[in-house]
Design a protein around this motif. Structure first.
Motif, PDB file in Angstrom:
ATOM      1  N   ALA A  13       0.835  -1.202   0.000  1.00  9.14           N
ATOM      2  CA  ALA A  13       0.000   0.000   0.000  1.00  9.14           C
ATOM      3  C   ALA A  13       0.871   1.254   0.000  1.00  9.14           C
ATOM      4  O   ALA A  13       1.593   1.519   0.962  1.00  9.14           O
ATOM      5  CB  ALA A  13      -0.924   0.002   1.207  1.00  9.14           C
ATOM      6  N   GLY A  14       0.788   2.037  -1.090  1.00 11.09           N
ATOM      7  CA  GLY A  14       1.563   3.271  -1.157  1.00 11.09           C
ATOM      8  C   GLY A  14       0.849   4.445  -0.530  1.00 11.09           C
ATOM      9  O   GLY A  14       1.437   5.228   0.207  1.00 11.09           O
ATOM     10  N   VAL A  15      -0.447   4.595  -0.823  1.00 10.25           N
ATOM     11  CA  VAL A  15      -1.278   5.657  -0.269  1.00 10.25           C
ATOM     12  C   VAL A  15      -2.633   5.062   0.077  1.00 10.25           C
ATOM     13  O   VAL A  15      -3.228   4.362  -0.740  1.00 10.25           O
ATOM     14  CB  VAL A  15      -1.475   6.819  -1.269  1.00 10.25           C
ATOM     15  N   VAL A  16      -3.112   5.356   1.276  1.00 10.82           N
ATOM     16  CA  VAL A  16      -4.447   4.950   1.697  1.00 10.82           C
ATOM     17  C   VAL A  16      -5.287   6.215   1.822  1.00 10.82           C
ATOM     18  O   VAL A  16      -4.918   7.147   2.533  1.00 10.82           O
ATOM     19  CB  VAL A  16      -4.415   4.191   3.040  1.00 10.82           C
ATOM     20  N   LEU A  17      -6.412   6.253   1.106  1.00 12.46           N
ATOM     21  CA  LEU A  17      -7.206   7.467   1.034  1.00 12.46           C
ATOM     22  C   LEU A  17      -8.236   7.566   2.153  1.00 12.46           C
ATOM     23  O   LEU A  17      -8.917   6.592   2.479  1.00 12.46           O
ATOM     24  CB  LEU A  17      -7.938   7.541  -0.298  1.00 12.46           C
ATOM     25  N   SER A  18      -8.348   8.747   2.703  1.00 12.44           N
ATOM     26  CA  SER A  18      -9.471   9.134   3.549  1.00 12.44           C
ATOM     27  C   SER A  18     -10.505   9.807   2.664  1.00 12.44           C
ATOM     28  O   SER A  18     -10.158  10.631   1.813  1.00 12.44           O
ATOM     29  CB  SER A  18      -9.015  10.117   4.640  1.00 12.44           C
ATOM     30  N   GLY A  19     -11.765   9.480   2.881  1.00 10.40           N
ATOM     31  CA  GLY A  19     -12.845  10.155   2.167  1.00 10.40           C
ATOM     32  C   GLY A  19     -13.641  11.046   3.088  1.00 10.40           C
ATOM     33  O   GLY A  19     -14.843  11.228   2.894  1.00 10.40           O
ATOM     34  N   ALA A  20     -12.983  11.623   4.074  1.00 12.43           N
ATOM     35  CA  ALA A  20     -13.660  12.401   5.111  1.00 12.43           C
ATOM     36  C   ALA A  20     -14.470  13.547   4.523  1.00 12.43           C
ATOM     37  O   ALA A  20     -14.058  14.191   3.555  1.00 12.43           O
ATOM     38  CB  ALA A  20     -12.638  12.943   6.105  1.00 12.43           C
ATOM     39  N   ALA A  21     -15.613  13.809   5.158  1.00 15.62           N
ATOM     40  CA  ALA A  21     -16.454  14.941   4.772  1.00 15.62           C
ATOM     41  C   ALA A  21     -16.445  16.040   5.823  1.00 15.62           C
ATOM     42  O   ALA A  21     -16.964  17.126   5.582  1.00 15.62           O
ATOM     43  CB  ALA A  21     -17.887  14.479   4.535  1.00 15.62           C
ATOM     44  N   THR A  22     -15.861  15.763   7.002  1.00 19.42           N
ATOM     45  CA  THR A  22     -15.744  16.760   8.058  1.00 19.42           C
ATOM     46  C   THR A  22     -14.321  16.728   8.611  1.00 19.42           C
ATOM     47  O   THR A  22     -13.623  15.706   8.513  1.00 19.42           O
ATOM     48  CB  THR A  22     -16.720  16.497   9.216  1.00 19.42           C
ATOM     49  N   SER A  23     -13.913  17.807   9.245  1.00 14.88           N
ATOM     50  CA  SER A  23     -12.574  17.848   9.836  1.00 14.88           C
ATOM     51  C   SER A  23     -12.439  16.833  10.965  1.00 14.88           C
ATOM     52  O   SER A  23     -11.377  16.233  11.149  1.00 14.88           O
ATOM     53  CB  SER A  23     -12.266  19.258  10.352  1.00 14.88           C
TER      54      SER A  23
END
Length: 324
Positions: free
Chosen positions: A272-282
């Protein structure tokens, strides 16, 4: 490659990225959006939310940002943020082409919210649109949601266009989706132009419910591709309050959120090179980034492995998620 900038980064969160699918348009299929986003989902409100998230991500050490032509105004918002933050030069910017956003800024649009087209003509149009919004800040351009039958794997005219883009210094990649992700990844590894591999990154859905692409992602990593992991929280199904019992129990033992634990499992994968967050709030973003601090023992990992689903069942469940 631009991802060398991430390899040189030393912050614990450098290999966590921020995806803008949840905030670039008013409707998406992530659970809980009715409370995550402002009641009035105007362009201005979501632009402000995107700026807030990008500022928080950058301050926390995140250095990869992921957008797409089909994520509503995500490229526009990102381009505006980059213009407003001229000193931010160490981020890696990725976007995707191949889907056209068609929901007209509505959550209740009739018909599909995005239409897929991997033709050379679609590439030409969307590449020009991306260039208008992101200019020379684009590092990675990915074919969006490739499946085994996609012409993106066989169209020589398209391959020539993508190779020309790579010659300009933009990395060419692809994202994959659906129960046959592994087959699409392996087919992409065979695509060459003038004897050289065309695709240098692959972005795939991988989480503790859907692990079927894992072996193919390991092969891609071994072949020199950078692997980006999307939908690590299964469109909200692995975050509070929707997380399954085993994940809740492990999270309670660690003292961190279900989301952080679920993402930590992915960060531990050697490919895994980059794991994405799909956050919609801080608040969601900060909780997601705690994944870098999670330390799971073998027993806890084994309990989480037990949550894996049959790929067909997983993707059928995802297809039933409402746009909201």
């Amino acid at each position: 490659m631009p991802f060398a900038r991430l390899a040189a980064a030393t912050t614990p969160t450098a290999h966590l990225g921020l995806g803008l699918a949840a905030v670039g348009r008013p409707g998406y299929i992530t659970l809980g959006r009715d409370t995550d986003l402002p009641h009035a989902r105007t362009v201005e409100a979501l632009r402000d939310r995107t700026f807030e998230l990008l500022d928080a991500a950058y301050a926390s050490g995140v250095r990869y940002i992921d957008a797409a032509r089909s994520y509503g105004r995500s490229e526009e918002f990102l381009g505006d943020w980059l213009t407003a933050r001229p000193d931010v030069r160490d981020v890696v910017i990725g976007s995707k082409w191949g889907y056209t956003y068609t929901a007209d800024w509505r959550t209740d649009a009739e018909g599909p919210h995005e239409v897929k087209d991997h033709s050379p003509a679609a590439y030409d149009r969307q590449r020009a649109e991306t260039a208008e919004l992101l200019g020379d800040r684009l590092d990675l351009y990915q074919v969006h949601s490739v499946t085994p039958g996609s012409p993106a794997l066989t169209d020589k005219e398209l391959h020539a266009r993508l190779a020309a883009l790579a010659a300009e210094g933009v990395t060419v990649g692809l994202s994959v989706s659906g129960p046959e992700q592994a087959a699409a990844i392996r087919a992409a590894l065979e695509v060459t132009v003038d004897g050289e591999p065309l695709f240098r990154t692959v972005q795939a859905t991988y989480n503790i419910l859907e692990t079927s692409a894992g072996p193919a992602l390991a092969e891609a990593h071994d072949a020199g591709l950078t692997v980006l992991v999307k939908e690590g929280l299964a469109n909200g199904r692995l975050a509070d309050p929707y997380a399954p019992t085993a994940l809740r129990e492990v999270a309670e033992e660690t003292g961190l959120g279900c989301d952080a634990v679920a993402l930590a499992v992915l960060l531990a994968e050697p490919w895994a090179g980059v794991v994405l967050s799909g956050a919609a709030t801080s608040a969601q973003l900060v909780s997601n980034l705690h994944a870098a601090a999670v330390d799971l023992d073998a027993g806890q990992v084994e309990r989480l492995v037990g949550l894996v689903q049959d790929p067909a069942a997983y993707w059928e469940g995802r297809a039933r998620l409402p746009w909201n």
